[in-house]
Design a protein around this motif. Structure first.
Motif, PDB file in Angstrom:
ATOM      1  N   ASN A   1       3.165  -8.178   0.942  1.00  0.00           N
ATOM      2  CA  ASN A   1       3.982  -7.109   0.374  1.00  0.00           C
ATOM      3  C   ASN A   1       3.964  -7.185  -1.150  1.00  0.00           C
ATOM      4  O   ASN A   1       3.747  -8.260  -1.717  1.00  0.00           O
ATOM      5  CB  ASN A   1       5.417  -7.225   0.877  1.00  0.00           C
ATOM      6  CG  ASN A   1       5.543  -6.871   2.339  1.00  0.00           C
ATOM      7  OD1 ASN A   1       4.723  -6.138   2.886  1.00  0.00           O
ATOM      8  ND2 ASN A   1       6.563  -7.394   2.982  1.00  0.00           N
ATOM      9  N   PRO A   2       4.191  -6.049  -1.823  1.00  0.00           N
ATOM     10  CA  PRO A   2       4.200  -6.067  -3.288  1.00  0.00           C
ATOM     11  C   PRO A   2       5.202  -7.090  -3.834  1.00  0.00           C
ATOM     12  O   PRO A   2       6.297  -7.254  -3.297  1.00  0.00           O
ATOM     13  CB  PRO A   2       4.626  -4.646  -3.663  1.00  0.00           C
ATOM     14  CG  PRO A   2       4.282  -3.807  -2.476  1.00  0.00           C
ATOM     15  CD  PRO A   2       4.449  -4.706  -1.291  1.00  0.00           C
ATOM     16  N   ASP A   3       4.791  -7.777  -4.910  1.00  0.00           N
ATOM     17  CA  ASP A   3       5.681  -8.733  -5.559  1.00  0.00           C
ATOM     18  C   ASP A   3       6.590  -8.007  -6.550  1.00  0.00           C
ATOM     19  O   ASP A   3       6.547  -6.775  -6.648  1.00  0.00           O
ATOM     20  CB  ASP A   3       4.878  -9.870  -6.204  1.00  0.00           C
ATOM     21  CG  ASP A   3       3.946  -9.405  -7.316  1.00  0.00           C
ATOM     22  OD1 ASP A   3       4.131  -8.292  -7.868  1.00  0.00           O
ATOM     23  OD2 ASP A   3       3.020 -10.161  -7.650  1.00  0.00           O
ATOM     24  N   ALA A   4       7.379  -8.753  -7.310  1.00  0.00           N
ATOM     25  CA  ALA A   4       8.351  -8.164  -8.242  1.00  0.00           C
ATOM     26  C   ALA A   4       7.675  -7.325  -9.329  1.00  0.00           C
ATOM     27  O   ALA A   4       8.283  -6.399  -9.863  1.00  0.00           O
ATOM     28  CB  ALA A   4       9.200  -9.263  -8.873  1.00  0.00           C
ATOM     29  N   SER A   5       6.401  -7.635  -9.636  1.00  0.00           N
ATOM     30  CA  SER A   5       5.690  -6.869 -10.662  1.00  0.00           C
ATOM     31  C   SER A   5       4.990  -5.638 -10.082  1.00  0.00           C
ATOM     32  O   SER A   5       4.340  -4.899 -10.818  1.00  0.00           O
ATOM     33  CB  SER A   5       4.665  -7.761 -11.370  1.00  0.00           C
ATOM     34  OG  SER A   5       3.561  -8.025 -10.526  1.00  0.00           O
ATOM     35  N   GLY A   6       5.098  -5.431  -8.757  1.00  0.00           N
ATOM     36  CA  GLY A   6       4.463  -4.284  -8.118  1.00  0.00           C
ATOM     37  C   GLY A   6       3.009  -4.503  -7.744  1.00  0.00           C
ATOM     38  O   GLY A   6       2.250  -3.554  -7.606  1.00  0.00           O
ATOM     39  N   SER A   7       2.634  -5.760  -7.564  1.00  0.00           N
ATOM     40  CA  SER A   7       1.252  -6.082  -7.220  1.00  0.00           C
ATOM     41  C   SER A   7       1.166  -6.628  -5.794  1.00  0.00           C
ATOM     42  O   SER A   7       1.978  -7.459  -5.392  1.00  0.00           O
ATOM     43  CB  SER A   7       0.698  -7.126  -8.203  1.00  0.00           C
ATOM     44  OG  SER A   7      -0.678  -7.335  -7.980  1.00  0.00           O
ATOM     45  N   VAL A   8       0.170  -6.153  -5.059  1.00  0.00           N
ATOM     46  CA  VAL A   8      -0.093  -6.628  -3.697  1.00  0.00           C
ATOM     47  C   VAL A   8      -1.166  -7.709  -3.761  1.00  0.00           C
ATOM     48  O   VAL A   8      -2.229  -7.498  -4.358  1.00  0.00           O
ATOM     49  CB  VAL A   8      -0.558  -5.463  -2.793  1.00  0.00           C
ATOM     50  CG1 VAL A   8      -1.188  -5.970  -1.507  1.00  0.00           C
ATOM     51  CG2 VAL A   8       0.622  -4.545  -2.484  1.00  0.00           C
ATOM     52  N   LEU A   9      -0.879  -8.848  -3.156  1.00  0.00           N
ATOM     53  CA  LEU A   9      -1.857  -9.924  -3.060  1.00  0.00           C
ATOM     54  C   LEU A   9      -2.803  -9.648  -1.895  1.00  0.00           C
ATOM     55  O   LEU A   9      -2.363  -9.463  -0.759  1.00  0.00           O
ATOM     56  CB  LEU A   9      -1.162 -11.273  -2.834  1.00  0.00           C
ATOM     57  CG  LEU A   9      -2.075 -12.448  -2.472  1.00  0.00           C
ATOM     58  CD1 LEU A   9      -3.026 -12.772  -3.616  1.00  0.00           C
ATOM     59  CD2 LEU A   9      -1.247 -13.661  -2.074  1.00  0.00           C
TER      60      LEU A   9
ATOM     61  N   ALA B   1      -8.769   0.148   2.508  1.00  0.00           N
ATOM     62  CA  ALA B   1      -7.541   0.091   3.307  1.00  0.00           C
ATOM     63  C   ALA B   1      -6.444  -0.654   2.553  1.00  0.00           C
ATOM     64  O   ALA B   1      -5.272  -0.267   2.603  1.00  0.00           O
ATOM     65  CB  ALA B   1      -7.815  -0.576   4.655  1.00  0.00           C
ATOM     66  N   ALA B   2      -6.827  -1.711   1.827  1.00  0.00           N
ATOM     67  CA  ALA B   2      -5.852  -2.468   1.032  1.00  0.00           C
ATOM     68  C   ALA B   2      -5.242  -1.579  -0.047  1.00  0.00           C
ATOM     69  O   ALA B   2      -4.016  -1.597  -0.261  1.00  0.00           O
ATOM     70  CB  ALA B   2      -6.513  -3.691   0.406  1.00  0.00           C
ATOM     71  N   LYS B   3      -6.072  -0.793  -0.718  1.00  0.00           N
ATOM     72  CA  LYS B   3      -5.576   0.112  -1.752  1.00  0.00           C
ATOM     73  C   LYS B   3      -4.611   1.138  -1.159  1.00  0.00           C
ATOM     74  O   LYS B   3      -3.536   1.398  -1.727  1.00  0.00           O
ATOM     75  CB  LYS B   3      -6.743   0.829  -2.437  1.00  0.00           C
ATOM     76  CG  LYS B   3      -7.618  -0.075  -3.258  1.00  0.00           C
ATOM     77  CD  LYS B   3      -8.831   0.705  -3.753  1.00  0.00           C
ATOM     78  CE  LYS B   3      -9.941  -0.207  -4.169  1.00  0.00           C
ATOM     79  NZ  LYS B   3     -11.174   0.545  -4.490  1.00  0.00           N
ATOM     80  N   ALA B   4      -4.985   1.719  -0.035  1.00  0.00           N
ATOM     81  CA  ALA B   4      -4.124   2.720   0.609  1.00  0.00           C
ATOM     82  C   ALA B   4      -2.795   2.100   1.037  1.00  0.00           C
ATOM     83  O   ALA B   4      -1.727   2.690   0.818  1.00  0.00           O
ATOM     84  CB  ALA B   4      -4.842   3.336   1.814  1.00  0.00           C
ATOM     85  N   TRP B   5      -2.842   0.912   1.617  1.00  0.00           N
ATOM     86  CA  TRP B   5      -1.629   0.222   2.074  1.00  0.00           C
ATOM     87  C   TRP B   5      -0.729  -0.087   0.884  1.00  0.00           C
ATOM     88  O   TRP B   5       0.482   0.106   0.943  1.00  0.00           O
ATOM     89  CB  TRP B   5      -2.024  -1.042   2.832  1.00  0.00           C
ATOM     90  CG  TRP B   5      -0.899  -1.741   3.519  1.00  0.00           C
ATOM     91  CD1 TRP B   5      -0.409  -1.466   4.762  1.00  0.00           C
ATOM     92  CD2 TRP B   5      -0.133  -2.836   3.012  1.00  0.00           C
ATOM     93  NE1 TRP B   5       0.625  -2.331   5.063  1.00  0.00           N
ATOM     94  CE2 TRP B   5       0.809  -3.185   4.002  1.00  0.00           C
ATOM     95  CE3 TRP B   5      -0.154  -3.564   1.831  1.00  0.00           C
ATOM     96  CZ2 TRP B   5       1.734  -4.220   3.832  1.00  0.00           C
ATOM     97  CZ3 TRP B   5       0.756  -4.591   1.653  1.00  0.00           C
ATOM     98  CH2 TRP B   5       1.688  -4.906   2.645  1.00  0.00           C
ATOM     99  N   ALA B   6      -1.330  -0.552  -0.223  1.00  0.00           N
ATOM    100  CA  ALA B   6      -0.562  -0.866  -1.427  1.00  0.00           C
ATOM    101  C   ALA B   6       0.093   0.384  -2.002  1.00  0.00           C
ATOM    102  O   ALA B   6       1.278   0.363  -2.373  1.00  0.00           O
ATOM    103  CB  ALA B   6      -1.470  -1.530  -2.469  1.00  0.00           C
ATOM    104  N   ARG B   7      -0.660   1.479  -2.065  1.00  0.00           N
ATOM    105  CA  ARG B   7      -0.099   2.736  -2.586  1.00  0.00           C
ATOM    106  C   ARG B   7       1.084   3.209  -1.737  1.00  0.00           C
ATOM    107  O   ARG B   7       2.086   3.682  -2.276  1.00  0.00           O
ATOM    108  CB  ARG B   7      -1.179   3.812  -2.617  1.00  0.00           C
ATOM    109  CG  ARG B   7      -2.137   3.673  -3.757  1.00  0.00           C
ATOM    110  CD  ARG B   7      -3.102   4.874  -3.824  1.00  0.00           C
ATOM    111  NE  ARG B   7      -4.087   4.660  -4.854  1.00  0.00           N
ATOM    112  CZ  ARG B   7      -5.345   4.312  -4.632  1.00  0.00           C
ATOM    113  NH1 ARG B   7      -5.804   4.171  -3.394  1.00  0.00           N
ATOM    114  NH2 ARG B   7      -6.177   4.124  -5.632  1.00  0.00           N
ATOM    115  N   GLU B   8       0.945   3.091  -0.414  1.00  0.00           N
ATOM    116  CA  GLU B   8       2.034   3.498   0.490  1.00  0.00           C
ATOM    117  C   GLU B   8       3.309   2.708   0.221  1.00  0.00           C
ATOM    118  O   GLU B   8       4.395   3.172   0.538  1.00  0.00           O
ATOM    119  CB  GLU B   8       1.621   3.294   1.949  1.00  0.00           C
ATOM    120  CG  GLU B   8       0.580   4.270   2.438  1.00  0.00           C
ATOM    121  CD  GLU B   8       0.027   3.898   3.807  1.00  0.00           C
ATOM    122  OE1 GLU B   8       0.519   2.928   4.432  1.00  0.00           O
ATOM    123  OE2 GLU B   8      -0.927   4.564   4.252  1.00  0.00           O
TER     124      GLU B   8
END
Length: 178
Positions: free
Chosen positions: A90-98, A120-127
């Motif tokens: 899940n996104p961290d406090a800075s808004g980044s997905v690992l 798919a990672a990009k799409a999941w992160a954007r969602e």
């Protein structure tokens, strides 16, 4: 006029959400990928004997975390054959997905599975409202670095790391989402 259609049919690449039932499959794909990618970087004894056991234990724990809502794992399948996987936190406090892991099995690199998993990672992160993705790659894993750089990932920082009893360096790469 030919009796048989000789048109080549390529199997379809698809991604599906991994479940707890996929734990052993993911662990096996992970250790096989390491054995191919890290040969000459990490000791053979570690790759052949310790890594499969360690990855099995790791994925038992990690899949429980994913079940608790801490991210997602996706399995890439070419036809009915599992060829790789990606795990995202899940996104961290800075808004980044690992991008916790992204592995295509040896023999299936170049099939588009890696690119599909990154998409798919990009799409999941954007969602999830993320603004970027980040991952870590061993400094000596030049093929992986080339793969990420060719897809727009940028080097961020070099970090000390230790795997298989070896001190080495990992490189953190980031990808800014539009």
């Amino acid at each position: 006029m030919p009796i048989f259609d000789h048109t080549e049919h390529k199997p379809t690449l698809r991604l599906r959400k991994a479940t707890r039932a996929d734990t052993a499959l993911i662990a096996r794909m992970h250790s096989l990928s390491w054995a191919a990618a890290y040969r000459g970087i990490l000791p053979d004894d570690f790759l052949d004997k310790e890594a499969p056991i360690e990855r099995a234990a790791h994925w038992e724990k990690r899949m429980a975390e994913l079940d608790a809502g801490e991210g997602i794992a996706l399995i890439a399948e070419l036809g009915a054959v599992p060829v790789g996987f990606v795990c995202l936190a899940n996104p961290d406090a800075s808004g980044s997905v690992l991008v916790d892991n992204l592995h295509a099995l040896p023999g299936y690199r170049g099939t588009g599975a890696g690119s599909a998993m990154l998409d798919a990672a990009k799409a999941w992160a954007r969602e999830r409202g993320a603004s970027r993705l980040h991952l870590s790659v061993l400094e000596d894993n030049r093929p992986a670095i080339g793969f990420y750089e060719s897809r727009g990932w940028r080097f961020a920082v070099r970090e000390d790391d230790r795997m298989g009893g070896v001190d080495l360096f990992s490189l953190v790469y980031t990808y800014e989402l539009e």
